[in-house]
Each structure stands twice: as C-alpha cells, then as structure tokens.
Enzyme design. Structure first.
Site, mmCIF file in Angstrom:
data_model
loop_
_atom_site.group_PDB
_atom_site.id
_atom_site.type_symbol
_atom_site.label_atom_id
_atom_site.label_comp_id
_atom_site.label_asym_id
_atom_site.label_seq_id
_atom_site.Cartn_x
_atom_site.Cartn_y
_atom_site.Cartn_z
ATOM 1 N N ASP A 125 -23.571 41.265 16.431
ATOM 2 C CA ASP A 125 -24.939 40.873 16.752
ATOM 3 C C ASP A 125 -24.999 39.362 16.933
ATOM 4 O OD1 ASP A 125 -27.609 41.440 17.288
ATOM 5 O OD2 ASP A 125 -28.201 41.014 15.224
ATOM 6 N N TYR A 127 -27.362 35.712 18.159
ATOM 7 C CA TYR A 127 -28.578 34.969 17.772
ATOM 8 C C TYR A 127 -28.848 34.027 18.945
ATOM 9 C CZ TYR A 127 -31.373 32.142 14.393
ATOM 10 O OH TYR A 127 -32.357 31.476 13.702
ATOM 11 N N HIS A 132 -36.710 32.482 19.555
ATOM 12 C CA HIS A 132 -36.545 33.115 18.239
ATOM 13 C C HIS A 132 -35.834 32.167 17.283
ATOM 14 C CE1 HIS A 132 -35.614 36.061 15.129
ATOM 15 N NE2 HIS A 132 -34.342 35.748 15.242
ATOM 16 N N ARG A 141 -36.220 25.664 7.994
ATOM 17 C CA ARG A 141 -35.645 24.325 7.828
ATOM 18 C C ARG A 141 -36.537 23.211 8.352
ATOM 19 N NH1 ARG A 141 -31.463 27.633 9.324
ATOM 20 N NH2 ARG A 141 -31.861 27.210 11.519
ATOM 21 N N GLU A 198 -36.098 43.671 14.796
ATOM 22 C CA GLU A 198 -35.746 42.648 15.774
ATOM 23 C C GLU A 198 -35.615 43.335 17.124
ATOM 24 O OE1 GLU A 198 -32.402 40.332 14.346
ATOM 25 O OE2 GLU A 198 -33.766 39.101 13.139
ATOM 26 N N GLU A 200 -34.183 43.663 20.518
ATOM 27 C CA GLU A 200 -32.970 43.174 21.184
ATOM 28 C C GLU A 200 -32.556 44.145 22.287
ATOM 29 O OE1 GLU A 200 -29.773 41.857 18.669
ATOM 30 O OE2 GLU A 200 -31.080 41.545 16.932
ATOM 31 N N ASP A 230 -32.628 45.783 15.533
ATOM 32 C CA ASP A 230 -31.813 45.327 14.410
ATOM 33 C C ASP A 230 -32.732 45.195 13.185
ATOM 34 O OD1 ASP A 230 -29.861 44.141 12.827
ATOM 35 O OD2 ASP A 230 -30.232 42.140 13.636
ATOM 36 N N ARG A 234 -35.867 40.760 5.313
ATOM 37 C CA ARG A 234 -35.973 39.294 5.307
ATOM 38 C C ARG A 234 -35.787 38.683 3.929
ATOM 39 N NH1 ARG A 234 -34.848 38.512 10.395
ATOM 40 N NH2 ARG A 234 -36.346 39.489 11.803
ATOM 41 N N GLN A 237 -32.164 38.839 3.096
ATOM 42 C CA GLN A 237 -31.501 37.868 3.976
ATOM 43 C C GLN A 237 -31.657 36.436 3.458
ATOM 44 O OE1 GLN A 237 -32.940 38.204 7.997
ATOM 45 N NE2 GLN A 237 -31.543 36.684 8.830
ATOM 46 N N TYR A 241 -27.909 34.744 2.776
ATOM 47 C CA TYR A 241 -27.314 34.368 4.061
ATOM 48 C C TYR A 241 -26.460 33.108 4.072
ATOM 49 C CZ TYR A 241 -30.443 30.571 5.693
ATOM 50 O OH TYR A 241 -31.096 29.393 5.871
ATOM 51 N N LYS A 250 -28.829 43.268 7.043
ATOM 52 C CA LYS A 250 -28.713 43.848 8.382
ATOM 53 C C LYS A 250 -27.947 45.169 8.368
ATOM 54 C CE LYS A 250 -30.309 40.084 10.515
ATOM 55 N NZ LYS A 250 -31.374 40.072 11.520
ATOM 56 N N THR A 254 -29.283 50.067 12.463
ATOM 57 C CA THR A 254 -29.581 49.461 13.764
ATOM 58 C C THR A 254 -29.847 50.629 14.696
ATOM 59 O OG1 THR A 254 -28.136 47.571 13.347
ATOM 60 C CG2 THR A 254 -28.649 48.059 15.652
ATOM 61 N N THR A 346 -32.532 38.466 18.799
ATOM 62 C CA THR A 346 -33.964 38.758 18.971
ATOM 63 C C THR A 346 -34.504 38.053 20.207
ATOM 64 O OG1 THR A 346 -34.114 38.881 16.594
ATOM 65 C CG2 THR A 346 -36.188 38.761 17.800
ATOM 66 N N GLU A 360 -41.756 36.403 12.917
ATOM 67 C CA GLU A 360 -42.354 35.394 13.788
ATOM 68 C C GLU A 360 -43.827 35.694 14.079
ATOM 69 O OE1 GLU A 360 -39.434 34.427 17.208
ATOM 70 O OE2 GLU A 360 -38.763 36.294 16.281
HETATM 71 CA CA CA Z 1 -30.374 40.431 15.181
#
Ligand code: CA
Length: 418
Positions: A125, A127, A132, A141, A198, A200, A230, A234, A237, A241, A250, A254, A346, A360
């Site tokens: 997968d 990113y 996104h 961040r 997600e 995708e 996906d 959260r 994650q 992560y 994840k 899927t 995503t 989001e």
């Molecule tokens: Ca994904």
C-alpha cells in the site's frame, strides 16, 4: 471512442457500468455453479469455464478457465490478454454471428455471488495522494512539516498483508488493539474507537518481473484495476506507527471491488499527473499520461438507513501513478508476481468534500460530518455500511467498477474467548 453496442441490451444503457467497452473480469458462483471466472456484460455474466469447455474461447495450448481465479490469464501474458479481449468483444457485439452459442452461457448477475477475482500474491500500500498526505501531515505534525522530505521524490509505501484482502460484501469486524491512553501511565488494550476507511484504487500486476523495470515497462505489466478500501484503525495507528509505519492498524481487512477493470478498457481515459514541484529522478519520470480520469465516491449508510454520499473525488488527483509505484517497488530488485496488488494510497482532492477518509472529512474528529439521516459521524459506528463507487465517463457510456462495500460489525466482547 463511442459506445460499442452489444446484443445484451442492458449493456447499451448510457449509465450502465458494464457495456461492451468495459468487459471486466470476476469470479462468481450460483446455486448451480461452483466458483468460476466470469465476464460482466450488462446485467449478465458470461461463464468463462463453460465458454472454454464448449470451445467458444480457445486461447493458447493450456486451459485458462479451469480454476476460479484470473492469475493464469495474467501469467499467459499481454498477447493472450489482447486476444481474449478481442474474442469477447466479437462474441458479445451486436452483430455477433455466434450469439446463439453464447446466450446459454450467460448467468443473471442478480443470481450470482461474487468472490475474490484473483489470488492476491502480495499486497503493498502506498501513500501517494498529495492532498491526503498534506491533510494527515498537517493534523499530526503541523502545516510546516506536513509532507516528509522524501515525499515529493519517491512514492512512499509499506508491505501489507495479502491474507487480509477480502471481496466487496464481506463484513469487517471492528478490531481490538493497543491504544495510547492519555489518562493512564500504561497503554490500554481496547476495541478501536477511530475506525476509518481509505478510498483507494488497487492496481494488479499481471506480468511478473525480477529486477528493476522502467516506468513504461511497469505500465505495460499492469493487468487491471479495482476499487480498494484500506480499512484503518486510527487510534491503533497513532500509537504504533513510529518508526516503522503502519502494522496492526491496517491488518484487519482491505476490501476490493469484485470486478477487475482491465488496463485496456481504461486506455481512453488516460490523463496527466499533476504539476511537479521537483523534477523526478529519471527512473521515475512520467512517460506519457500516467493516470486515469475516474470519478470516485464514498457512501456511508447507518444500519437499516439510507446511504449518504460523504465524499467525491477523482483518481487523477494522485501525485504518483501505479506504474511509477510499481517501477519504484522494483528498484531494489524486489521480484513482483502475477496477482501482486498495489494500493494507490488515499485519494483526496483539494476541497473539503473531496477527502477520501473520515479522518480528513471530520478533521481528526474535531468537525463531525452530518449525514442525510441527521446523524453525525467522526469515525465509523457499528452497523455502518461503507461503500466506494467509481466510473470513467465516456461519450455515451461508462466504464464502471462495481461497488466496493463493507459493513462494520461490533468488536468481539472478548477477543480471546474460545
Ligand atoms: Ca492506505
């Protein structure tokens, strides 16, 4: 290219997902038929096992349709892919002289159960959607550091689990996991509270490779595309992560749509990648229009209630194409197999209504969205059915993907109960 007419009349409606121009590949079963390969045409499915057994389809020396998956066709190579598409087009075209032989091999789609269309050999997968990545990076961040320094130079990805890929319609159980607990010194093991989707696209590798390949070679190696959800936990994650990326967040499931839309069917819808801030290194450069104009939509239906469209966007929003992701994937010498599944990452557009995840859409839960039922959602609630929908809009016809659906079941009361 205009609509190509079929003698299966439902295929000729301008908004039908499966006209003769499409011919997507799936695996189905009915009360009478074991799982087998099929091709969608209008509201019918052509039984490919029977078509081969009766000699209507005869490609190469070996049978391709004696197994309930499309990997053998993938491995047969691009010449067979083209010959198969030509043959199917001839058999199903409005003026086909072979209609009488084909008609008994059609099955009503309503009466069919769909299965995974191919054996997923590996799952990676990415990113690779800039909006996104910017949105998520801003939330986690701050806007100054939203995109990591590598992001505009390589498509970032992680190796996922092929074992967790399921076909549309499979229920998905809310996972348990280890969560960071702001109120306690120790983390807690609890059901996920921020379960998400997600939006995708999945690209399916058809031609294997063993060593680095160019972007043009990668593009030619792709067999087709599916919609891909996906599912993402959260809160799991956020705790797990760093520094190696997502893992259990994840791994629950899927979901993919049941029909593989071939690269050939999407050819008229090619479009350019967005403008690039930095020139890509030579081995990742675009070699033509790399993306596809595919309109995408996300729906959410609370249990027993009407669905609300919660997002609309387009595959052409991606920063990196599937071919660029595949080329990058091989640079290390990593072998790729027929049936390798590559998630795009995503897909979000610039506008608030174009975001491909609830994370989001609700901005981390701070701005819950309101459904048409009046209910609010920050993340998925038990019983909700999430759907992905997509099509490329042609001149008087559509190339549809079939829906990618999944209902979320409550977490187990005790995940270790035996
Ligand atoms: Ca994904």
């Amino acid at each position: 290219m205009p609509l190509m007419k079929s003698w299966v009349s439902t295929a000729n409606a301008p908004d039908h997902p499966f006209p003769l121009n499409n011919l997507p590949y799936g695996v189905f079963s009915t009360a009478d038929l074991d799982p087998r390969c099929g091709v969608a045409i209008g509201d019918m499915i052509l039984d490919m096992q029977s078509a081969e057994e009766t000699g209507l389809i005869a490609l190469g020396d070996l049978p391709l349709f004696d197994v309930p998956f499309w990997n053998e066709v993938m491995e047969a190579g691009p010449q067979i892919w083209a010959a198969l598409r030509d043959r199917l087009t001839a058999l199903l075209a409005e003026d086909s002289p072979e209609r009488a032989s084909v008609e008994p091999l059609l099955v009503q789609m309503d009466a069919a159960e769909m299965h995974l269309p191919f054996i997923v050999s590996e799952y990676t997968d990415f990113y690779a959607g800039r909006h996104h990545a910017t949105n998520v990076g801003t939330m986690f961040r701050g806007p100054e550091n939203a995109l990591p320094p590598n992001w505009l130079h390589i498509p970032i990805g992680y190796n996922g689990r092929a074992s967790s890929v399921v076909v549309s319609g499979t229920p998905v159980r809310r996972p348990w996991g280890q969560l960071k607990s702001p109120d306690h010194a120790r983390p807690a093991f609890l059901p996920c509270r921020r379960f998400d989707i997600e939006l995708e696209m999945g690209a399916i590798v058809g031609t294997p490779s063993d060593g680095p390949i160019t972007v043009a070679e990668a593009d030619a190696n792709i067999f087709g595309y599916v919609l891909l959800n996906d599912w993402s936990a959260r809160d799991i994650q956020a705790w797990e992560y760093q520094p190696l990326g997502p893992f259990q967040a994840k791994a629950t499931a899927t979901t993919i749509s049941p029909w593989i839309v071939t690269r050939a069917a999407l050819e008229p819808f090619r479009t350019d990648t967005p403008p690039r801030e930095f020139e890509l290194l030579d081995h990742l450069k675009d070699c033509g229009p790399m993306l596809y104009d595919i309109e995408l939509e996300v729906t959410l239906a609370p249990e027993g209630k009407l669905a609300t469209t919660i997002a609309q966007t387009n595959y052409k929003e991606m920063y990196y194409s599937a071919a660029q992701q595949l080329a990058h994937h091989t640079t290390s010498g990593c072998p790729m197999n027929a049936g390798d599944l590559l998630g795009s990452g995503t897909i979000s557009g610039a506008a608030g209504s174009e975001r491909g995840s609830l994370l989001e859409l609700s901005w981390g839960g701070k701005e819950p969205i309101t459904l048409e039922t009046g209910e609010k959602r920050s993340f998925i609630e038990d019983g909700d059915t999430l759907g992905l929908h997509g099509h490329a809009q042609g001149d008087g016809y559509r190339i549809g993907f079939g829906d990618c659906m999944g209902q979320v079941l409550p977490a187990l009361e005790d995940p270790f109960a035996r």
